[in-house]
Design a protein around this motif. Structure first.
Motif, PDB file in Angstrom:
ATOM      1  N   ASP A 173       4.452  -7.146   3.399  1.00 38.26           N
ATOM      2  CA  ASP A 173       4.531  -6.533   4.478  1.00 38.26           C
ATOM      3  C   ASP A 173       5.971  -5.952   4.787  1.00 38.26           C
ATOM      4  O   ASP A 173       6.167  -4.890   5.506  1.00 38.26           O
ATOM      5  CB  ASP A 173       4.453  -7.579   5.716  1.00 38.26           C
ATOM      6  N   SER A 187       5.716   0.261   4.857  1.00 38.63           N
ATOM      7  CA  SER A 187       6.388   1.150   5.598  1.00 38.63           C
ATOM      8  C   SER A 187       5.941   2.745   4.963  1.00 38.63           C
ATOM      9  O   SER A 187       5.241   2.903   3.923  1.00 38.63           O
ATOM     10  CB  SER A 187       7.868   1.161   5.493  1.00 38.63           C
ATOM     11  N   TRP A 188       5.802   3.724   6.020  1.00 33.51           N
ATOM     12  CA  TRP A 188       5.585   5.093   5.363  1.00 33.51           C
ATOM     13  C   TRP A 188       6.328   5.605   4.579  1.00 33.51           C
ATOM     14  O   TRP A 188       6.118   6.280   3.570  1.00 33.51           O
ATOM     15  CB  TRP A 188       5.109   6.023   6.669  1.00 33.51           C
ATOM     16  N   LEU A 238       0.759  -7.044   8.881  1.00 29.23           N
ATOM     17  CA  LEU A 238       0.585  -5.687   9.592  1.00 29.23           C
ATOM     18  C   LEU A 238      -0.629  -4.860   9.222  1.00 29.23           C
ATOM     19  O   LEU A 238      -1.228  -4.966   8.069  1.00 29.23           O
ATOM     20  CB  LEU A 238       1.757  -4.814   9.102  1.00 29.23           C
ATOM     21  N   LYS A 282      -0.741  -1.662  10.001  1.00 26.21           N
ATOM     22  CA  LYS A 282      -0.482  -0.362   9.620  1.00 26.21           C
ATOM     23  C   LYS A 282       0.858  -0.120   9.326  1.00 26.21           C
ATOM     24  O   LYS A 282       1.940  -0.829   9.903  1.00 26.21           O
ATOM     25  CB  LYS A 282      -0.989   0.731  11.004  1.00 26.21           C
ATOM     26  N   PHE A 311       4.805   0.796   9.298  1.00 27.30           N
ATOM     27  CA  PHE A 311       5.765   1.242  10.142  1.00 27.30           C
ATOM     28  C   PHE A 311       6.669   2.328   9.791  1.00 27.30           C
ATOM     29  O   PHE A 311       6.652   2.633   8.510  1.00 27.30           O
ATOM     30  CB  PHE A 311       6.623   0.082  10.577  1.00 27.30           C
ATOM     31  N   GLY A 312       7.211   3.017  10.767  1.00 28.07           N
ATOM     32  CA  GLY A 312       8.193   4.165  10.433  1.00 28.07           C
ATOM     33  C   GLY A 312       7.512   5.450  10.575  1.00 28.07           C
ATOM     34  O   GLY A 312       6.427   5.486  11.110  1.00 28.07           O
ATOM     35  N   LYS A 313       8.033   6.303   9.882  1.00 28.78           N
ATOM     36  CA  LYS A 313       7.530   7.706  10.099  1.00 28.78           C
ATOM     37  C   LYS A 313       6.987   8.259   8.764  1.00 28.78           C
ATOM     38  O   LYS A 313       7.861   8.268   7.772  1.00 28.78           O
ATOM     39  CB  LYS A 313       8.723   8.511  10.938  1.00 28.78           C
TER      40      LYS A 313
END
Length: 174
Positions: free
Chosen positions: A51, A55-56, A142, A144, A146-148
């Motif tokens: 996890d 992140s993206w 998680l 999905k 996290f982040g952009k």
């Protein structure tokens, strides 16, 4: 299981492992020597470490390094990154562009051995306890990243966010 104990086991498995298949063998031996409750604890620590990379930023970097990743291959990638040991895991987690340093070996993240990694603790627990291991408390895994996201079709955006990976890809194409 404390984080230090988890990473100690991973580090011990990595010490004598030239190949990922060797790491997997070492992990089976290490976990098989533990009480069944500790195998369950190790699995929860593995899920937490996975996890930590969910992140993206890391997904996009892995997609660039591996020419695309889907849900399953990104899970395998995260398992591979964990198998590298704490310093490498922390480096990737701190800045996904650090993946450029792993260009020689990143293809291992797509191997059958990488796919097998995250299931080792679960299989050992099931074999010893006769039931599936407990899930993380309150389903804390998680669902999905996290982040952009970075638009991987936008060369300028890729060069800005992942300059070393972009340079590695440019050299690898030649």
């Amino acid at each position: 299981m404390q984080s230090t104990e988890f990473w100690s086991i991973v580090g011990k498995c990595r010490e004598d492992a030239e190949l990922l298949v060797d790491f997997n063998t070492n992990l089976v031996l290490e976990l098989d020597a533990l009480p069944v409750e500790e195998i369950a604890s190790f699995r929860l620590a593995w899920l937490a470490a996975s996890d930590g990379l969910y992140s993206w930023d890391v997904w996009d970097a892995s997609a660039l390094m591996l020419n695309g990743t889907d849900d399953d291959s990104f899970m395998d990638f995260r398992s591979w990154a964990i198998s590298l040991g704490r310093p490498d895991y922390d480096s990737i987690r701190a800045d996904a562009d650090n993946l450029a340093e792993y260009g020689r070996i990143v293809a291992d993240a797509e191997s059958a051995e990488a796919e097998e990694l995250s299931g080792i603790p679960e299989r050992l627990y099931l074999a010893r306890a006769g039931v599936s291991p407990p899930d993380p408390p309150d389903q804390s895994v998680l669902t999905k990243p996290f982040g952009k996201r970075t638009d991987l079709h936008d060369t300028e955006a890729v060069m800005a966010r992942f300059p070393r990976i972009h340079a590695w890809r440019s050299r690898a194409v030649r």
